[in-house]
Scaffold this motif. Structure first.
Motif, PDB file in Angstrom:
ATOM      1  N   ALA A  24      -3.160  -1.547  16.562  1.00 30.40           N
ATOM      2  CA  ALA A  24      -2.668  -0.932  15.199  1.00 30.40           C
ATOM      3  C   ALA A  24      -1.001  -0.894  14.898  1.00 30.40           C
ATOM      4  N   LYS A  25      -0.553  -0.219  16.129  1.00 33.86           N
ATOM      5  CA  LYS A  25       0.547   0.063  16.102  1.00 33.86           C
ATOM      6  C   LYS A  25       1.579  -1.499  16.098  1.00 33.86           C
ATOM      7  N   GLN A  26       1.106  -2.270  16.951  1.00 33.46           N
ATOM      8  CA  GLN A  26       1.636  -3.545  16.990  1.00 33.46           C
ATOM      9  C   GLN A  26       1.505  -4.231  15.588  1.00 33.46           C
ATOM     10  N   ALA A  27       0.509  -4.199  15.011  1.00 31.83           N
ATOM     11  CA  ALA A  27       0.578  -4.856  13.812  1.00 31.83           C
ATOM     12  C   ALA A  27       1.195  -4.257  12.617  1.00 31.83           C
ATOM     13  N   LYS A  28       1.447  -3.024  12.784  1.00 31.06           N
ATOM     14  CA  LYS A  28       2.179  -2.280  11.852  1.00 31.06           C
ATOM     15  C   LYS A  28       3.761  -2.477  11.958  1.00 31.06           C
ATOM     16  N   CYS A  29       4.163  -2.677  13.463  1.00 36.55           N
ATOM     17  CA  CYS A  29       5.491  -3.242  13.754  1.00 36.55           C
ATOM     18  C   CYS A  29       5.671  -4.362  13.201  1.00 36.55           C
ATOM     19  N   ARG A  33      -3.320   8.395  11.838  1.00 39.43           N
ATOM     20  CA  ARG A  33      -4.268   8.120  11.452  1.00 39.43           C
ATOM     21  C   ARG A  33      -4.460   7.049  10.320  1.00 39.43           C
ATOM     22  N   ASP A  34      -3.481   7.074   9.497  1.00 38.31           N
ATOM     23  CA  ASP A  34      -3.354   6.142   8.360  1.00 38.31           C
ATOM     24  C   ASP A  34      -3.001   4.616   8.818  1.00 38.31           C
ATOM     25  N   VAL A  35      -2.394   4.487  10.036  1.00 42.09           N
ATOM     26  CA  VAL A  35      -1.965   3.405  10.452  1.00 42.09           C
ATOM     27  C   VAL A  35      -3.268   2.788  11.246  1.00 42.09           C
ATOM     28  N   LEU A  36      -4.234   3.756  11.878  1.00 43.25           N
ATOM     29  CA  LEU A  36      -5.364   3.023  12.284  1.00 43.25           C
ATOM     30  C   LEU A  36      -6.297   2.603  11.149  1.00 43.25           C
ATOM     31  N   CYS A  37      -6.322   3.333  10.113  1.00 41.58           N
ATOM     32  CA  CYS A  37      -7.290   3.174   8.996  1.00 41.58           C
ATOM     33  C   CYS A  37      -7.015   1.757   8.400  1.00 41.58           C
ATOM     34  N   ASP A  38      -5.753   1.449   8.205  1.00 39.58           N
ATOM     35  CA  ASP A  38      -4.934   0.419   7.433  1.00 39.58           C
ATOM     36  C   ASP A  38      -5.491  -0.881   8.526  1.00 39.58           C
ATOM     37  N   SER A  81      -8.508  -3.960   7.982  1.00 41.06           N
ATOM     38  CA  SER A  81      -8.624  -5.346   7.747  1.00 41.06           C
ATOM     39  C   SER A  81      -8.865  -6.222   9.039  1.00 41.06           C
ATOM     40  N   HIS A  82      -9.758  -5.312   9.861  1.00 44.27           N
ATOM     41  CA  HIS A  82     -10.620  -5.746  10.830  1.00 44.27           C
ATOM     42  C   HIS A  82     -11.901  -5.379  10.877  1.00 44.27           C
ATOM     43  N   GLN A  83     -12.756  -5.687   9.990  1.00 49.71           N
ATOM     44  CA  GLN A  83     -13.847  -5.089   9.564  1.00 49.71           C
ATOM     45  C   GLN A  83     -15.095  -5.076  10.499  1.00 49.71           C
ATOM     46  N   ASP A  84     -14.796  -6.061  11.439  1.00 45.39           N
ATOM     47  CA  ASP A  84     -15.993  -6.038  12.497  1.00 45.39           C
ATOM     48  C   ASP A  84     -15.201  -5.961  13.718  1.00 45.39           C
TER      49      ASP A  84
END
Length: 635
Positions: free
Chosen positions: A384-389, A554-559, A563-566
């Protein structure tokens, strides 16, 4: 709220007793409900502790009740109350109302009480029907303490009437002074920079305690949101309880912050500490656990002669929440019911929030084995951090550098007990699952580090592991007294840990980034959180802070999960222990719910069960003669 009761006959004329009751590190465990797992939990909470508080208060003639901080942050209910206040800043804080109803006499702040910013904390404290004190958090720090502008009153003077042995009442003035770790200005920099400064706990005590005594305090109680520590010297340390005991005129201490108990045999051998009697430098002290797990009790025998009070005897202890009703039939259920009633509305809103859908898991996601490698939960956090970066590189002109992600095993047993793990089955994900993965209100921070700085970070984390020699058997991999969240794993690299080397002596080997050795001179992006940046031992230059904003992890994780529903839990790191020249094993303490995972791993076997409820697990470290055993850390 001191209550007078019939007096025990063993005291002589002119004598009385005073019982000090204390809680600490409640972390919003107000009710017996685990919001992370969305199920009742009666093992701790203020509501479960309430019967014990009332029992111990009612069995003595005189008692005071204090809280030692870290009250306002912890469970998802804390987030709800912050949002409630933001929508209506005139709303009274139900937590403070509850403690007022329970008869708390005074309280101090913990470091986590600053996590939501000063406006919220100001409003909460103003709701309390009892004094809040803190001697070393300042709105302005002057050259000399005389000119400091304190954030809260440094101390308070409580005048109480004590029931004496002969049935008469005698006034006493109880001074209460509070302290918080001075590191709050680093840990909550985004909230406190330019608003709060601090002094060390000991410097503040040396200045204010004599003034409290001169103001007329007959006895002084220190509420110190700090651990015991081993040093008598004061260098602004985080855990200053031992040094604080050397300050004259403090008569009793309530400690906390480190989520441990005192008196406790684990403190045997500390200088000046008597774990059996519960004294530090001869003065009584308690450290009553966390989340409402224990009640701290200090019993003082007081003697009054002329216009002076003196303490002739003392005894300290902590009692677990389960002790209620064991000595006398409980009459305190109405108190527990009042806690439930006052928090019910917040509880109901919290349940609505945590049950909000987020996504789905296609496999079991857990945080077991966090001391031997990045857990599946940490791998998700890293992804999740990598995607946000990547998103920030595109949107905010952050340099397009290699991305590394630093994570720590937050819920991984250790001092918090054998059930303190994330373990989520495949299926629908709700918001409470995200809160269970990431339990702290940390915010995302993105920093620039050279390869040399990254290597230093890895080396300091590797120092937490026990030094193990070839042929050693069942040596604890990590000290049971070290919080697992101090371990840092770096995702995006492969590297080897040499446990035979001494701490700080090049334990980290063969650090590879994309098939090439890490370049000490090159720059890398490191995605981390505000707490890890705050506790960094090497200052970070302002220009190397690439992203700092109040975006909760937590918001980073939720986002990411939306976007990765499974989402399929997958291990994405490559960390290894360097093989040993002969058969070598270490010892792990793992939650019993992981037994099936242990049974599936040929490197692990269960030895038995520890007194605290963990599985005592033998872990076979890799050996040179078996090349395949040079396996990835983790399971």
């Amino acid at each position: 709220m001191l209550k007078n009761r019939p007096f025990a006959p063993e005291f002589e004329r002119g004598q009385t007793s005073l019982r000090i009751l204390a809680t600490t590190d409640l972390h919003m465990w107000m009710l017996g409900y685990d919001y992370y797992r969305d199920q009742p939990d009666t093992g701790h909470s203020l509501a479960q502790l309430a019967p014990l508080i009332d029992e111990r208060r009612n069995e003595v003639p005189n008692a005071c009740l204090f809280d030692n901080g870290d009250l306002l942050q912890g469970t998802p209910m804390a987030d709800i109350l912050v949002e409630d206040w933001r929508m209506d800043e005139t709303r009274a804080n139900p937590v403070m109302q509850t403690l007022t109803q329970m008869g708390y006499d005074a309280a101090t702040l913990g470091n986590h009480d600053f996590n939501f910013g000063l406006p919220y904390l100001d409003a909460a404290v103003q709701t309390a029907g009892f004094p809040y004190v803190c001697a070393n958090a300042l709105r302005h720090r002057a050259e000399h303490p005389d000119a400091d502008q304190p954030y809260l009153p440094p101390y308070t003077l409580l005048t109480r009437s004590l029931r004496m042995a002969d049935g008469s009442d005698q006034d006493i003035r109880i001074g209460v002074i509070g302290f918080v770790p001075p590191q709050i200005t680093a840990w909550d920099r985004q909230h406190l920079s330019g608003r709060i400064q601090t002094r060390s706990i000991i410097d503040s005590a040396r200045f204010h305690v004599p003034r409290l005594k001169n103001a007329g305090a007959d006895i002084i109680v220190a509420l110190c949101h700090s651990g015991l520590g081993r040093s008598l010297d004061d260098r602004g340390q985080e855990n200053a309880g031992l040094a604080l005991a050397t300050v004259p005129n403090i008569d009793a201490f309530v400690l906390g912050h480190v989520h441990r108990t005192f008196p406790d045999s684990s403190y045997d051998g500390y200088p000046g500490v008597d774990p059996s009697k519960g004294t530090i430098c001869g003065k009584p002290a308690v450290m009553p656990g966390f989340w409402g797990s224990h009640l701290g009790i200090i019993d003082l025998t007081l003697e009054h002669a002329g216009d002076r009070w003196s303490i002739t005897q003392n005894q300290s202890r902590v009692e677990p929440v389960t002790a209620a009703g064991q000595t006398t039939p409980t009459t305190a259920q109405p108190l527990a019911a009042r806690v439930q009633k006052s928090m019910q509305a917040a509880h109901d809103r919290t349940l609505d929030l945590i049950r909000s859908p987020v996504g789905r898991l296609s496999g079991r996601l857990h945080s077991y084995f966090g001391e031997i490698g990045p857990t599946l939960v940490e791998c998700l956090i890293s992804a999740a951090k990598q995607a946000k970066c990547r998103e920030l590189i595109t949107q905010r002109s952050i340099p397009d550098l290699p991305i590394l992600c630093m994570t720590s095993p937050f819920k991984s047993g250790g001092l918090s007990g054998p059930t303190f793990y994330t373990d989520i089955p495949a299926g629908p994900l709700a918001l409470h699952h995200v809160a269970e993965m990431y339990i702290y209100p940390n915010t995302l921070m993105v920093i620039r580090q050279t390869g040399a700085q990254v290597l230093d970070l890895l080396e300091r984390s590797a120092a937490l592991f026990t030094q193990i020699k070839a042929g050693d058997q069942d040596v604890p991999l990590v000290s049971s007294l070290r919080p697992h969240y101090e371990i840092d794993w770096m995702h995006g690299l492969s590297y080897t840990l040499n446990l035979e080397a001494q701490a700080g002596a090049n334990r980290v080997k063969d650090v590879i980034h994309q098939s090439e050795p890490i370049d000490p001179e090159a720059d890398y992006i490191v995605a981390t959180n505000n707490y890890r940046v705050a506790v960094a031992q090497v200052p970070i230059a302002p220009e190397d802070i690439l992203y700092e904003a109040p975006m909760m992890m937590r918001d980073v994780l939720c986002d990411y999960l939306k976007s990765h529903q499974d989402y399929a839990p997958i291990r994405q790191t490559s960390v290894r222990f360097q093989p040993f020249s002969e058969h070598t094993t270490c010892r792990l303490s793992i939650g019993p719910a992981a037994r099936d995972l242990i049974d599936q791993d040929p490197a692990m076997s269960v030895i038995g069960e520890t007194p605290s409820g963990f599985l005592d697990v033998r872990y076979n470290l890799p050996a040179v003669e078996n090349a395949a055993a040079n396996r990835r850390v983790g399971t």
